[in-house]
Design a protein around this motif. Structure first.
Motif, PDB file in Angstrom:
ATOM      1  N   THR A  83      20.564  30.540  22.924  1.00 28.99           N
ATOM      2  CA  THR A  83      19.408  30.257  22.080  1.00 28.99           C
ATOM      3  C   THR A  83      18.534  29.175  22.699  1.00 28.99           C
ATOM      4  O   THR A  83      17.300  29.280  22.720  1.00 28.99           O
ATOM      5  CB  THR A  83      19.866  29.825  20.672  1.00 28.99           C
ATOM      6  N   GLY A  84      19.155  28.126  23.213  1.00 30.22           N
ATOM      7  CA  GLY A  84      18.387  27.082  23.878  1.00 30.22           C
ATOM      8  C   GLY A  84      17.657  27.584  25.101  1.00 30.22           C
ATOM      9  O   GLY A  84      16.498  27.215  25.351  1.00 30.22           O
ATOM     10  N   LEU A  85      18.312  28.442  25.854  1.00 27.85           N
ATOM     11  CA  LEU A  85      17.702  28.963  27.073  1.00 27.85           C
ATOM     12  C   LEU A  85      16.548  29.911  26.770  1.00 27.85           C
ATOM     13  O   LEU A  85      15.473  29.828  27.384  1.00 27.85           O
ATOM     14  CB  LEU A  85      18.776  29.673  27.912  1.00 27.85           C
ATOM     15  N   MET A  92      21.633  24.969  29.803  1.00 27.48           N
ATOM     16  CA  MET A  92      22.242  25.379  31.074  1.00 27.48           C
ATOM     17  C   MET A  92      23.163  24.287  31.600  1.00 27.48           C
ATOM     18  O   MET A  92      24.226  24.568  32.176  1.00 27.48           O
ATOM     19  CB  MET A  92      21.157  25.695  32.098  1.00 27.48           C
ATOM     20  N   LEU A  93      22.769  23.032  31.406  1.00 23.35           N
ATOM     21  CA  LEU A  93      23.550  21.902  31.905  1.00 23.35           C
ATOM     22  C   LEU A  93      24.794  21.669  31.072  1.00 23.35           C
ATOM     23  O   LEU A  93      25.883  21.434  31.618  1.00 23.35           O
ATOM     24  CB  LEU A  93      22.673  20.646  31.933  1.00 23.35           C
ATOM     25  N   VAL A  94      24.666  21.732  29.745  1.00 21.80           N
ATOM     26  CA  VAL A  94      25.849  21.503  28.905  1.00 21.80           C
ATOM     27  C   VAL A  94      26.788  22.706  28.939  1.00 21.80           C
ATOM     28  O   VAL A  94      27.996  22.558  28.700  1.00 21.80           O
ATOM     29  CB  VAL A  94      25.459  21.145  27.457  1.00 21.80           C
ATOM     30  N   TRP A  95      26.259  23.885  29.225  1.00 23.74           N
ATOM     31  CA  TRP A  95      27.106  25.062  29.430  1.00 23.74           C
ATOM     32  C   TRP A  95      28.030  24.824  30.626  1.00 23.74           C
ATOM     33  O   TRP A  95      29.228  25.114  30.576  1.00 23.74           O
ATOM     34  CB  TRP A  95      26.227  26.281  29.650  1.00 23.74           C
ATOM     35  N   LYS A  96      27.463  24.255  31.688  1.00 25.31           N
ATOM     36  CA  LYS A  96      28.264  23.892  32.855  1.00 25.31           C
ATOM     37  C   LYS A  96      29.214  22.752  32.520  1.00 25.31           C
ATOM     38  O   LYS A  96      30.380  22.744  32.933  1.00 25.31           O
ATOM     39  CB  LYS A  96      27.334  23.486  34.003  1.00 25.31           C
ATOM     40  N   LEU A  97      28.732  21.770  31.741  1.00 23.77           N
ATOM     41  CA  LEU A  97      29.578  20.641  31.343  1.00 23.77           C
ATOM     42  C   LEU A  97      30.794  21.122  30.566  1.00 23.77           C
ATOM     43  O   LEU A  97      31.906  20.609  30.763  1.00 23.77           O
ATOM     44  CB  LEU A  97      28.767  19.661  30.497  1.00 23.77           C
ATOM     45  N   TYR A 138      25.317   6.264  31.634  1.00 21.83           N
ATOM     46  CA  TYR A 138      25.615   7.417  32.493  1.00 21.83           C
ATOM     47  C   TYR A 138      24.579   8.497  32.220  1.00 21.83           C
ATOM     48  O   TYR A 138      24.515   9.030  31.106  1.00 21.83           O
ATOM     49  CB  TYR A 138      27.037   7.944  32.229  1.00 21.83           C
ATOM     50  N   THR A 139      23.778   8.807  33.212  1.00 25.55           N
ATOM     51  CA  THR A 139      22.644   9.721  33.017  1.00 25.55           C
ATOM     52  C   THR A 139      22.653  10.819  34.063  1.00 25.55           C
ATOM     53  O   THR A 139      22.717  10.543  35.276  1.00 25.55           O
ATOM     54  CB  THR A 139      21.310   8.955  33.098  1.00 25.55           C
ATOM     55  N   TYR A 140      22.600  12.052  33.583  1.00 33.69           N
ATOM     56  CA  TYR A 140      22.438  13.193  34.477  1.00 33.69           C
ATOM     57  C   TYR A 140      21.221  13.989  34.029  1.00 33.69           C
ATOM     58  O   TYR A 140      21.163  14.468  32.891  1.00 33.69           O
ATOM     59  CB  TYR A 140      23.670  14.105  34.476  1.00 33.69           C
ATOM     60  N   VAL A 141      20.223  14.097  34.896  1.00 37.22           N
ATOM     61  CA  VAL A 141      18.992  14.817  34.597  1.00 37.22           C
ATOM     62  C   VAL A 141      18.711  15.807  35.724  1.00 37.22           C
ATOM     63  O   VAL A 141      18.726  15.436  36.900  1.00 37.22           O
ATOM     64  CB  VAL A 141      17.793  13.849  34.454  1.00 37.22           C
ATOM     65  N   ASP A 142      18.452  17.047  35.358  1.00 45.38           N
ATOM     66  CA  ASP A 142      18.055  18.064  36.335  1.00 45.38           C
ATOM     67  C   ASP A 142      16.763  18.709  35.859  1.00 45.38           C
ATOM     68  O   ASP A 142      16.785  19.661  35.075  1.00 45.38           O
ATOM     69  CB  ASP A 142      19.145  19.114  36.493  1.00 45.38           C
ATOM     70  N   PRO A 143      15.595  18.217  36.326  1.00 40.80           N
ATOM     71  CA  PRO A 143      14.323  18.776  35.868  1.00 40.80           C
ATOM     72  C   PRO A 143      14.067  20.195  36.348  1.00 40.80           C
ATOM     73  O   PRO A 143      13.136  20.849  35.858  1.00 40.80           O
ATOM     74  CB  PRO A 143      13.291  17.790  36.424  1.00 40.80           C
ATOM     75  N   ASP A 144      14.874  20.678  37.276  1.00 36.46           N
ATOM     76  CA  ASP A 144      14.723  22.062  37.729  1.00 36.46           C
ATOM     77  C   ASP A 144      15.417  23.048  36.800  1.00 36.46           C
ATOM     78  O   ASP A 144      15.184  24.261  36.899  1.00 36.46           O
ATOM     79  CB  ASP A 144      15.278  22.223  39.149  1.00 36.46           C
ATOM     80  N   ALA A 145      16.274  22.557  35.914  1.00 34.86           N
ATOM     81  CA  ALA A 145      16.962  23.442  34.977  1.00 34.86           C
ATOM     82  C   ALA A 145      15.982  23.908  33.903  1.00 34.86           C
ATOM     83  O   ALA A 145      15.243  23.109  33.334  1.00 34.86           O
ATOM     84  CB  ALA A 145      18.137  22.716  34.325  1.00 34.86           C
TER      85      ALA A 145
END
Length: 344
Positions: free
Chosen positions: A165-167, A142-147, A130-137
């Protein structure tokens, strides 16, 4: 560099999968940066808040760099080589390929019945079911914050601090080309949830060692320009680290010093390590340094990328100079110095 990432699912589907398991291992890439560790810890805290048994893994046994040890939950992280558990799910964050998860590949990922990737690095291959990739992020956080929101977990100040910190690190303090309105909107949410930007700045960007400054002095003494000032490069040897007592993390900020020079489009730093040469690129315009790194087996983001080369430092310099010349569309003999013309 691939332009079509191997995305086969959604964050909503991943949230549903993770809600249905009881034990999870979370891992990032080798030599983890702020986005990698921040992403791991957001997932860790979110799943723990839901009552899951969660282990955060370090892909290699190397110590976490000093400027990131303030992240809540960092002390709970376990080197993958020392982990003997058998979790139901393996979640890889901020890492596109199995090679980059280091010791976790054989020790954990290969044994898990459910494998998940959440990332923002475009890749033409996928290592998880199961793979979710957003190269525009701008950052994986940002993605795991939404997750975390989709999981139904309370987004606590600790999670917000890790995500911010990651952002802030992956956008270069909101200065890189990946900084967009979505990044600022996410930062607003994270700060509203309890992240302290001043505290992050103190820990990450205002916490350099004397050894790091000594390395910068050496690095600046070797810096040279090419292609009408569009390219700046320098390097550090193993002897430099021994002389100054510096560690690898002390060299991390240095490339930003030369990237900041007026007229520079591409900056490169080479670092000699025991078994290879590690290189870093930064771009200040729309030059795709990930594509340059990809020609040498590396990768990353359009504005920030890395690669590893084997062989002598002199050969690495020549190869990198030639690759940059090709990317910039200039003659490698331009500007009065030959590609690789460095006295070691």
């Amino acid at each position: 560099m691939a332009t079509t990432p191997q995305t086969n699912t959604s964050l909503e589907a991943i949230a549903e999968i993770l809600r249905g398991v009881e034990s999870v291992a979370v891992c990032g890439h080798v030599s983890p940066d702020g986005d990698c560790l921040g992403s791991q810890l957001v997932v860790y805290h979110a799943l723990e808040n839901l009552g899951k048994n969660v282990t955060c893994l370090l892909a290699k046994s190397d110590p976490v760099e000093a400027g990131l040890r303030f992240l809540p939950g960092i002390d709970s992280m376990v080197p993958a080589a020392e982990f003997s558990g058998t979790p139901e799910a393996f979640v890889a964050v901020d890492v596109p390929t199995v090679e980059r998860i280091g010791d976790a590949a054989a020790a954990v990922q290969a044994k898990c019945p459910i494998t998940v990737t959440v990332d923002h690095h475009a890749s033409d291959t996928a290592m998880s079911a199961y793979t979710y990739v957003d190269p525009d992020a701008a950052a994986t956080t940002m993605l795991v914050w939404k997750l975390a929101e989709l999981l139904g977990a309370q987004r606590t100040p600790e999670m917000a601090l890790c995500a911010y910190t990651g952002l802030v690190t992956d956008t270069g303090r909101f200065q890189f080309q990946n900084t967009d309105k979505a990044a600022f909107a996410a930062a607003f949410e994270m700060v509203s949830a309890g992240a302290d930007p001043a505290a992050v700045a103190r820990e990450v960007f205002q916490n350099r060692s004397i050894a790091s400054l000594e390395l910068e002095r050496i690095m600046l003494s070797r810096m040279r320009f090419g292609f009408d000032g569009a390219y700046v490069a320098s390097y550090l040897t193993r002897a430099d680290f021994e002389q100054t007592g510096a560690v690898k993390a002390d060299a991390e900020p240095l490339i930003n010093s030369i990237r900041a020079i007026s007229g520079v489009r591409v900056a490169c730093m080479l670092r000699e390590e025991p078994e290879h040469i590690r290189g870093s690129f930064r771009a200040k315009d729309d030059t795709d340094v990930a594509a340059i790194a990809n020609t040498m087996g590396g990768g990353g983001h359009k504005a920030a990328a890395g690669f590893t080369l084997h062989g002598p430092l002199e050969q690495a310099i020549e190869r990198v100079d030639a690759a940059v010349a090709a990317a910039l569309g200039v003659d490698g003999e331009a500007d009065g110095w030959k590609a690789g013309d460095i006295r070691l």
